[in-house]
Design a protein around this motif. Structure first.
Motif, PDB file in Angstrom:
ATOM      1  N   UNK A  92       0.818  -1.220   0.000  1.00  0.00           N
ATOM      2  CA  UNK A  92       0.000   0.000   0.000  1.00  0.00           C
ATOM      3  C   UNK A  92       0.851   1.270   0.000  1.00  0.00           C
ATOM      4  N   UNK A  93       1.939   1.340   0.775  1.00  0.00           N
ATOM      5  CA  UNK A  93       2.804   2.525   0.641  1.00  0.00           C
ATOM      6  C   UNK A  93       3.379   2.686  -0.762  1.00  0.00           C
ATOM      7  N   UNK A  94       3.684   1.551  -1.421  1.00  0.00           N
ATOM      8  CA  UNK A  94       4.217   1.633  -2.784  1.00  0.00           C
ATOM      9  C   UNK A  94       3.161   2.176  -3.743  1.00  0.00           C
ATOM     10  N   UNK A  95       1.920   1.697  -3.613  1.00  0.00           N
ATOM     11  CA  UNK A  95       0.831   2.185  -4.473  1.00  0.00           C
ATOM     12  C   UNK A  95       0.613   3.686  -4.260  1.00  0.00           C
ATOM     13  N   UNK A  96       0.536   4.100  -3.001  1.00  0.00           N
ATOM     14  CA  UNK A  96       0.336   5.521  -2.690  1.00  0.00           C
ATOM     15  C   UNK A  96       1.499   6.368  -3.196  1.00  0.00           C
ATOM     16  N   UNK A  97       2.714   5.828  -3.141  1.00  0.00           N
ATOM     17  CA  UNK A  97       3.890   6.570  -3.606  1.00  0.00           C
ATOM     18  C   UNK A  97       3.877   6.749  -5.117  1.00  0.00           C
ATOM     19  N   UNK A  98       3.404   5.735  -5.848  1.00  0.00           N
ATOM     20  CA  UNK A  98       3.310   5.853  -7.317  1.00  0.00           C
ATOM     21  C   UNK A  98       2.325   6.960  -7.686  1.00  0.00           C
ATOM     22  N   UNK A 150      -0.785  10.995   1.965  1.00  0.00           N
ATOM     23  CA  UNK A 150      -1.569  10.618   3.138  1.00  0.00           C
ATOM     24  C   UNK A 150      -3.016  10.345   2.756  1.00  0.00           C
ATOM     25  N   UNK A 151      -3.566  11.160   1.861  1.00  0.00           N
ATOM     26  CA  UNK A 151      -4.945  10.955   1.425  1.00  0.00           C
ATOM     27  C   UNK A 151      -5.131   9.616   0.732  1.00  0.00           C
ATOM     28  N   UNK A 152      -4.185   9.237  -0.117  1.00  0.00           N
ATOM     29  CA  UNK A 152      -4.277   7.940  -0.805  1.00  0.00           C
ATOM     30  C   UNK A 152      -4.161   6.796   0.188  1.00  0.00           C
TER      31      UNK A 152
END
Length: 480
Positions: A420-426, A452-454
């Motif tokens: 999930x952090x990787x998805x939000x970072x993309x 943060x929102x993602x």
């Protein structure tokens, strides 16, 4: 204060100390380079680096062993600390006796030999005072570590800048370091004797032998880690030239320092907790490892993404338009940040479950791989090859840690914390790319809000996170 509050407090005070001392060290570093000039600055860098390596012989991993053992049983504090101090005194003398041998082997000048003695004495003193810092860490009183670090660095930087601006050279700087080393011991010992233990010269040969034997894997791990971090720069200088070294370090040092600050303040806070949780049994340690890895993933992925996309902006900010050749290396090296930070938790886990020998082996094997890759890639791709070797070696180290954890503890699915952090970072990265022309500070603030929102939208935070938040606020979960 519950355990979550105590961990957050320790991370906070350690982080503040790390940031302040790193900024002060950076200022001193800049003026040392500017005022001393290339020749004397080279003498300073060589002396401080070589004697830092030698100082591992004074500690031999004892400090890390003290943290683990005292965290499990605080009644051991007085006997362990006093005997560790007694043990390190002859080890420090042995360390300093190696200086003339090295000077002879490398055909160093008398001037360089004196500098090695001065900086060597400083590093020995720092290692001995570090024994008391281990006591503070084991008791989870990181505010004392922070106070010590800030005072030590303030004295070194203030006096160092003073002698530089008064026109004195590298020898005066070395004497400043020695004076700071003496002050280090006085401060650390006074806090220890006032708050934690009584001074004693009771000699316990069996305990000292145990400290040496059981601490050795920690010591070798530190030695291998030093090779792991520095060998690429050394080989670049040997296989290429000084220009390649400068370009590579302009990219590597900011990222290394950033990751070391975060990793250092987290590992110093969680190590005594994890060591204690292992002796308590159950699934507490596994759950703590997963939660810690999750939050380090949340922190590290956006940093890596931002550095990858905004490499040109950061290099320009750091070096005022110079070192444009470092941009590609900066982008490649940014990839190691998530790996290194999560490896901090997995490596700490190995130490906390009494498998520090396998942590040492992992770092040693990774350092060996790093050397091999650098020898292959540097002649072909120069500093780009060194950057690739660093990332690949970091990944190999992370995989070894997971292998030994699964074999000697239990399989811990740390990789699941990346998704999930990787998805939000993309998603954040795409947004950053679209607004690259904005002011850098505004862009970072907007990117943080998007990230943060993602994370919230894809439900990264669950019931465990809610429990942690409630404990942090001093409330029980049942009250919610």
């Amino acid at each position: 204060m519950n355990e979550v509050q105590r961990i957050v407090k320790n991370i906070s005070v350690t982080g503040l100390a790390q940031v302040l001392t790193s900024l002060m060290a950076f200022v001193l570093f800049i003026y040392l380079a500017r005022i001393l000039g290339e020749a004397d600055f080279g003498k300073y860098s060589f002396s401080i680096s070589l004697t830092t390596l030698l100082a591992t012989l004074t500690d031999l991993g004892v400090n890390q062993l003290l943290v683990r053992e005292i965290a499990r049983d605080k009644d051991l504090s007085e006997n362990y600390i006093n005997n560790a101090i007694i043990l390190k005194m002859p080890l420090g003398v042995i360390t300093l006796t190696i200086v003339p041998l090295i000077s002879w082997l490398l055909s160093l000048s008398k001037e360089m030999t004196i500098l090695l003695y001065l900086f060597g004495f400083y590093n020995v003193l720092l290692t001995i005072s570090g024994t008391y810092l281990s006591l503070f860490q084991a008791w989870e009183r990181m505010e004392y570590v922070a106070i010590f670090q800030i005072i030590e660095r303030s004295v070194t930087v203030t006096l160092g800048l003073a002698v530089l601006f008064m026109g004195y050279g590298v020898f005066a700087v070395a004497l400043v370091y020695v004076a700071a080393g003496v002050l280090d011991i006085l401060i650390a010992a006074s806090i220890s004797f006032k708050r934690f233990v009584r001074p004693s010269f009771k000699f316990d040969p069996a305990l000292q032998w145990r400290l040496l034997v059981e601490g050795l894997p920690f010591g070798l791990n530190s030695l291998f880690a030093m090779f792991f971090f520095k060998i690429d720069t050394v080989l670049l200088g040997i296989l290429r030239d000084d220009v390649a070294v400068g370009i590579y370090n302009a990219a590597y040092n900011p990222l290394l320092n950033l990751s070391m600050i975060i990793a250092g303040m987290v590992s110093s806070a969680v190590y005594p907790v994890m060591s204690r949780q292992f002796t308590n049994g159950g699934d507490i340690l596994e759950n703590f490892t997963m939660v810690s890895s999750k939050y380090l993933s949340i922190i590290s992925f956006p940093i890596a993404t931002g550095c990858l996309i905004l490499a040109d902006r950061f290099i320009s900010l750091f070096y005022g338009g110079g070192y444009t050749a470092s941009i590609i290396a900066f982008q490649i090296l940014s990839l190691f940040i998530p790996i290194r930070l999560v490896s901090t938790i997995t490596g700490t886990l190995l130490s906390s479950i009494n498998r520090q020998g396998f942590r040492m082996l992992s770092v040693g094997l990774s350092a060996t791989l790093n050397i091999i890759l650098n020898i292959i890639l540097i002649p072909l791709y120069s500093y780009i090859g060194a950057s690739i070797a660093t990332v690949m070696s970091e990944l190999f180290l992370y995989m070894l840690f997971l292998h030994y954890i699964g074999r000697y503890y239990k399989p811990v699915n740390v990789n699941s914390t990346f998704k999930k952090p990787a998805i939000a970072s993309v998603i954040m990265g795409v947004a950053v790319h679209l607004m690259k022309d904005l002011n850098l500070l505004i862009m970072i603030l907007l990117a943080s809000c998007i990230y943060l929102g993602v994370l919230i939208l894809i439900r990264t935070f669950d019931e465990k996170d809610k429990m942690i938040l409630m404990k942090l606020m001093g409330r029980n979960h049942e009250e919610c």
